[in-house]
Design a protein around this motif. Structure first.
Motif, PDB file in Angstrom:
ATOM      1  N   GLY A   1       0.809  -1.179   0.000  1.00 34.57           N
ATOM      2  CA  GLY A   1       0.000   0.000   0.000  1.00 34.57           C
ATOM      3  C   GLY A   1       0.858   1.250   0.000  1.00 34.57           C
ATOM      4  O   GLY A   1       2.065   1.230  -0.266  1.00 34.57           O
ATOM      5  N   ALA A   2       0.210   2.339   0.345  1.00 38.13           N
ATOM      6  CA  ALA A   2       0.876   3.648   0.354  1.00 38.13           C
ATOM      7  C   ALA A   2       1.981   3.698   1.400  1.00 38.13           C
ATOM      8  O   ALA A   2       3.004   4.342   1.196  1.00 38.13           O
ATOM      9  CB  ALA A   2      -0.145   4.755   0.605  1.00 38.13           C
ATOM     10  N   GLY A   3       1.802   3.013   2.530  1.00 35.82           N
ATOM     11  CA  GLY A   3       2.815   3.005   3.579  1.00 35.82           C
ATOM     12  C   GLY A   3       4.107   2.375   3.126  1.00 35.82           C
ATOM     13  O   GLY A   3       5.193   2.865   3.427  1.00 35.82           O
ATOM     14  N   ILE A   5       5.187   2.149   0.027  1.00 40.42           N
ATOM     15  CA  ILE A   5       5.782   3.026  -0.988  1.00 40.42           C
ATOM     16  C   ILE A   5       6.519   4.181  -0.312  1.00 40.42           C
ATOM     17  O   ILE A   5       7.648   4.518  -0.681  1.00 40.42           O
ATOM     18  CB  ILE A   5       4.708   3.554  -1.960  1.00 40.42           C
ATOM     19  N   LEU A   6       5.884   4.766   0.706  1.00 42.31           N
ATOM     20  CA  LEU A   6       6.524   5.855   1.441  1.00 42.31           C
ATOM     21  C   LEU A   6       7.782   5.363   2.163  1.00 42.31           C
ATOM     22  O   LEU A   6       8.820   6.025   2.139  1.00 42.31           O
ATOM     23  CB  LEU A   6       5.537   6.461   2.447  1.00 42.31           C
ATOM     24  N   HIS A   7       7.704   4.194   2.771  1.00 45.70           N
ATOM     25  CA  HIS A   7       8.866   3.624   3.469  1.00 45.70           C
ATOM     26  C   HIS A   7      10.025   3.403   2.498  1.00 45.70           C
ATOM     27  O   HIS A   7      11.179   3.731   2.798  1.00 45.70           O
ATOM     28  CB  HIS A   7       8.481   2.303   4.156  1.00 45.70           C
ATOM     29  N   ALA A   8       9.736   2.855   1.321  1.00 49.49           N
ATOM     30  CA  ALA A   8      10.784   2.622   0.314  1.00 49.49           C
ATOM     31  C   ALA A   8      11.392   3.943  -0.155  1.00 49.49           C
ATOM     32  O   ALA A   8      12.612   4.036  -0.341  1.00 49.49           O
ATOM     33  CB  ALA A   8      10.213   1.846  -0.863  1.00 49.49           C
ATOM     34  N   ALA A   9      10.568   4.969  -0.316  1.00 51.48           N
ATOM     35  CA  ALA A   9      11.082   6.272  -0.749  1.00 51.48           C
ATOM     36  C   ALA A   9      11.973   6.890   0.324  1.00 51.48           C
ATOM     37  O   ALA A   9      13.024   7.450   0.021  1.00 51.48           O
ATOM     38  CB  ALA A   9       9.918   7.206  -1.076  1.00 51.48           C
ATOM     39  N   LEU A  10      11.574   6.772   1.588  1.00 42.70           N
ATOM     40  CA  LEU A  10      12.379   7.334   2.678  1.00 42.70           C
ATOM     41  C   LEU A  10      13.717   6.621   2.836  1.00 42.70           C
ATOM     42  O   LEU A  10      14.702   7.228   3.238  1.00 42.70           O
ATOM     43  CB  LEU A  10      11.604   7.281   3.992  1.00 42.70           C
ATOM     44  N   GLN A  11      13.771   5.329   2.510  1.00 42.15           N
ATOM     45  CA  GLN A  11      15.033   4.593   2.591  1.00 42.15           C
ATOM     46  C   GLN A  11      16.035   5.086   1.551  1.00 42.15           C
ATOM     47  O   GLN A  11      17.234   4.908   1.717  1.00 42.15           O
ATOM     48  CB  GLN A  11      14.789   3.089   2.405  1.00 42.15           C
ATOM     49  N   ARG A  12      15.568   5.708   0.480  1.00 45.06           N
ATOM     50  CA  ARG A  12      16.436   6.222  -0.585  1.00 45.06           C
ATOM     51  C   ARG A  12      16.874   7.664  -0.344  1.00 45.06           C
ATOM     52  O   ARG A  12      17.719   8.182  -1.042  1.00 45.06           O
ATOM     53  CB  ARG A  12      15.734   6.089  -1.920  1.00 45.06           C
ATOM     54  N   PHE A  13      16.279   8.315   0.642  1.00 43.54           N
ATOM     55  CA  PHE A  13      16.632   9.691   0.978  1.00 43.54           C
ATOM     56  C   PHE A  13      18.048   9.703   1.555  1.00 43.54           C
ATOM     57  O   PHE A  13      18.337   8.967   2.494  1.00 43.54           O
ATOM     58  CB  PHE A  13      15.633  10.234   2.001  1.00 43.54           C
ATOM     59  N   PRO A  14      18.969  10.497   0.983  1.00 39.90           N
ATOM     60  CA  PRO A  14      20.373  10.459   1.415  1.00 39.90           C
ATOM     61  C   PRO A  14      20.554  10.773   2.903  1.00 39.90           C
ATOM     62  O   PRO A  14      20.076  11.784   3.407  1.00 39.90           O
ATOM     63  CB  PRO A  14      21.042  11.531   0.559  1.00 39.90           C
ATOM     64  N   ARG A  15      21.224   9.864   3.583  1.00 40.05           N
ATOM     65  CA  ARG A  15      21.598  10.029   4.985  1.00 40.05           C
ATOM     66  C   ARG A  15      23.079   9.706   5.109  1.00 40.05           C
ATOM     67  O   ARG A  15      23.598   8.861   4.390  1.00 40.05           O
ATOM     68  CB  ARG A  15      20.783   9.087   5.884  1.00 40.05           C
ATOM     69  N   VAL A  16      23.726  10.362   6.058  1.00 36.95           N
ATOM     70  CA  VAL A  16      25.164  10.194   6.228  1.00 36.95           C
ATOM     71  C   VAL A  16      25.461   9.879   7.689  1.00 36.95           C
ATOM     72  O   VAL A  16      24.954  10.548   8.590  1.00 36.95           O
ATOM     73  CB  VAL A  16      25.930  11.470   5.807  1.00 36.95           C
ATOM     74  N   LYS A  17      26.271   8.857   7.900  1.00 39.48           N
ATOM     75  CA  LYS A  17      26.815   8.576   9.227  1.00 39.48           C
ATOM     76  C   LYS A  17      28.115   9.355   9.321  1.00 39.48           C
ATOM     77  O   LYS A  17      28.976   9.260   8.447  1.00 39.48           O
ATOM     78  CB  LYS A  17      27.066   7.077   9.386  1.00 39.48           C
TER      79      LYS A  17
END
Length: 109
Positions: A1-3, A5-17
């Motif tokens: 569902g939409a959740g 899709i949103l979760h997959a999109a947020l996992q691709r958002f650049p984050r840096v350790k």
């Protein structure tokens, strides 16, 4: 569902350790060693082979920028950099290191 899709999109958002180590050189100079590692899911449809970021170091008192450097993070490797900082007077109690994406609005660490 939409959740999902949103979760997959947020996992691709650049984050840096980011890991930092500061060592004094003289009374007014310090060496900053940084280790940066991308923490997002790499997707060639949304990311370049290297993601451009800006590393900024500022003091915690006056928000004076002490160092700015462009970097490019590869999705599977860590990046180590060192810089020498001229410390302001009085010497600040803390320094802030910010890693800001050059392409993704809101990707600031």
């Amino acid at each position: 569902g939409a959740g999902s899709i949103l979760h997959a999109a947020l996992q691709r958002f650049p984050r840096v350790k980011l890991q930092a180590s500061l060592a004094p050189l003289t009374a007014q100079l310090a060496r900053l060693d940084l280790c940066l590692q991308s923490q997002h899911v790499f997707d060639p449809a949304h990311h370049w082979s290297r993601e451009p970021f800006w590393v900024m170091v500022s003091d915690g008192l006056d928000e004076q920028v002490l160092h700015v450097e462009p970097v490019a993070l590869h999705h599977a490797h860590e990046l180590r950099l060192s810089c020498t900082l001229a410390l302001p007077t009085p010497i600040p109690a803390c320094l802030f290191v910010t890693c800001l994406s050059d392409r993704w609005l809101g990707a600031e660490h």
